[in-house]
Design an enzyme around this catalytic site. Structure first.
Site, mmCIF file in Angstrom:
data_model
loop_
_atom_site.group_PDB
_atom_site.id
_atom_site.type_symbol
_atom_site.label_atom_id
_atom_site.label_comp_id
_atom_site.label_asym_id
_atom_site.label_seq_id
_atom_site.Cartn_x
_atom_site.Cartn_y
_atom_site.Cartn_z
ATOM 1 N N HIS A 101 6.379 -34.711 -3.125
ATOM 2 C CA HIS A 101 6.176 -33.858 -4.302
ATOM 3 C C HIS A 101 6.537 -34.567 -5.605
ATOM 4 O O HIS A 101 6.696 -33.912 -6.643
ATOM 5 C CB HIS A 101 6.964 -32.551 -4.166
ATOM 6 C CG HIS A 101 6.378 -31.619 -3.131
ATOM 7 N ND1 HIS A 101 7.050 -30.532 -2.619
ATOM 8 C CD2 HIS A 101 5.162 -31.630 -2.499
ATOM 9 C CE1 HIS A 101 6.280 -29.909 -1.736
ATOM 10 N NE2 HIS A 101 5.142 -30.555 -1.639
ATOM 11 N N GLY B 213 16.689 -28.325 6.011
ATOM 12 C CA GLY B 213 16.782 -27.608 4.743
ATOM 13 C C GLY B 213 15.482 -27.297 4.042
ATOM 14 O O GLY B 213 15.409 -27.396 2.821
ATOM 15 N N SER C 9 12.282 -24.247 3.829
ATOM 16 C CA SER C 9 11.813 -22.934 4.266
ATOM 17 C C SER C 9 10.501 -23.063 5.026
ATOM 18 O O SER C 9 10.035 -22.094 5.617
ATOM 19 C CB SER C 9 11.641 -22.003 3.063
ATOM 20 O OG SER C 9 10.762 -22.585 2.123
ATOM 21 N N ASP D 295 19.369 -20.657 8.173
ATOM 22 C CA ASP D 295 18.552 -19.457 8.383
ATOM 23 C C ASP D 295 17.353 -19.743 9.266
ATOM 24 O O ASP D 295 16.912 -20.886 9.385
ATOM 25 C CB ASP D 295 18.042 -18.929 7.032
ATOM 26 C CG ASP D 295 19.180 -18.425 6.159
ATOM 27 O OD1 ASP D 295 20.164 -17.912 6.716
ATOM 28 O OD2 ASP D 295 19.084 -18.587 4.928
ATOM 29 N N ALA E 12 23.367 -28.466 5.966
ATOM 30 C CA ALA E 12 23.064 -29.884 6.141
ATOM 31 C C ALA E 12 24.344 -30.711 6.263
ATOM 32 O O ALA E 12 24.450 -31.577 7.143
ATOM 33 C CB ALA E 12 22.221 -30.371 4.959
#
Ligand code: OAD
Length: 263
Positions: free
Chosen positions: A138, A210, A212, A238, A254
């Site tokens: 990115h 880490g 989503s 999560d 992490a």
């Protein structure tokens, strides 16, 4: 009836996968930098909880109001400038440096904060002359790119966002500079993406830390490892959309999890 494996059992299975792997790909997201103080996007306090991406992270937003977009990125740069790599970044940098015969590790990150890059420099200092830098799918927040001629430059540390006239401009063509990051609606660099997917489609293990796992195409990288019969090991406090597909899921942060897993 067999009980589900406990956390220690899952960690030891994950270690066994990593120890046996000849090729490893690591995919990271904002969660790996959370304990360094960099905000995530979608969690509590996440950047997209209080702001809409369309207002700040699209080419249309930049065309409409480049000053506003720069103000936000200048703030994010200042946040990142005050952060240092954590123990997870360092453990991953050491893993990427480990040059066991016939093994390789490629680190792929969605993060633009440059902390994996700093960790690679730190790890190489005490181990090996050539740092193993990550693929930044990115982009990088500390670089600028000309919005007209695409020339890349080291980002300016101080951006004057008091008016549009004062925003930084390209030394070559005079076009407005922008942060060298991928915005929503833009394509990722095809060569970088190909290298990431190529490595994932040959990897024995894809370690996912880490993220989503909702932003594509990066979220599909672990699928390439699963498709060739490799294992996907997820580290996240999560559950994510990847969890049901992952071979093993380690529930922890992490910093709690990655150094112990790779130690
Ligand atoms: P998200 O903010 O969507 O997700 C962060 C993930 O990290 C979540 O799954 C959290 O549960 C997890 N997490 C939080 N704290 C953690 C910790 N201490 N240790 C480990 N995990 C933790 O961030 P990304 O998945 O990276 O794109 O987001 C993907 C992309 O969406 C970003 O690269 C960015 C964003 O819009 C662009 O800017 C193009």
């Amino acid at each position: 009836m067999a009980s589900s494996p406990d956390a220690n059992e899952i960690e030891s299975r994950a270690r066994a996968h990593i120890a046996a792997a000849r090729r490893i790909v690591v995919l990271t997201g904002a969660g790996v930098s959370a304990e360094s103080g960099v905000p995530t996007f979608r969690g509590p306090g996440g950047l997209w909880r209080s702001r809409r991406p369309e207002e700040l992270a699209t080419p249309e937003a930049f065309a409409r109001d480049p000053r506003l977009v720069w103000e936000w990125y200048a703030w994010r740069r200042s946040v990142v400038a005050g952060c240092a790599p954590n123990a997870a970044h360092l453990a991953l940098a050491r893993l990427a440096l480990a040059r066991r015969p016939h093994t390789s590790t490629l680190l792929v990150t969605q993060n633009v904060d440059g902390l994996h890059h700093c960790a690679a420099d730190l790890a190489a200092r005490d181990a090996d002359p050539a740092p193993a830098y990550p693929l930044e799918v990115h982009g990088a927040i500390h670089r600028d790119r000309c919005s007209r001629c695409a020339r890349r430059t080291q980002g300016l540390s101080a951006i004057d966002t008091t008016s549009e006239d004062r925003l930084p401009r390209c030394e070559s063509c005079g076009g407005l500079l922008r942060p060298d990051v991928v915005w929503f609606g833009e394509s990722l660099d095809a060569d970088i993406l190909e290298e990431a997917f190529d490595a994932a489609s040959r990897a024995d293990v894809c370690l996912v830390v880490g993220t989503s796992a909702v932003v594509y195409p990066a979220a599909a990288i672990p699928e390439a490892t699963l498709a060739r019969g490799g294992a996907v090991i997820e580290v996240n406090p999560d559950v994510t959309p990847l969890t049901p597909r992952a071979t093993l899921s380690l529930r922890g942060t992490a910093v709690e999890t990655v150094p112990a897993l790779l130690g």
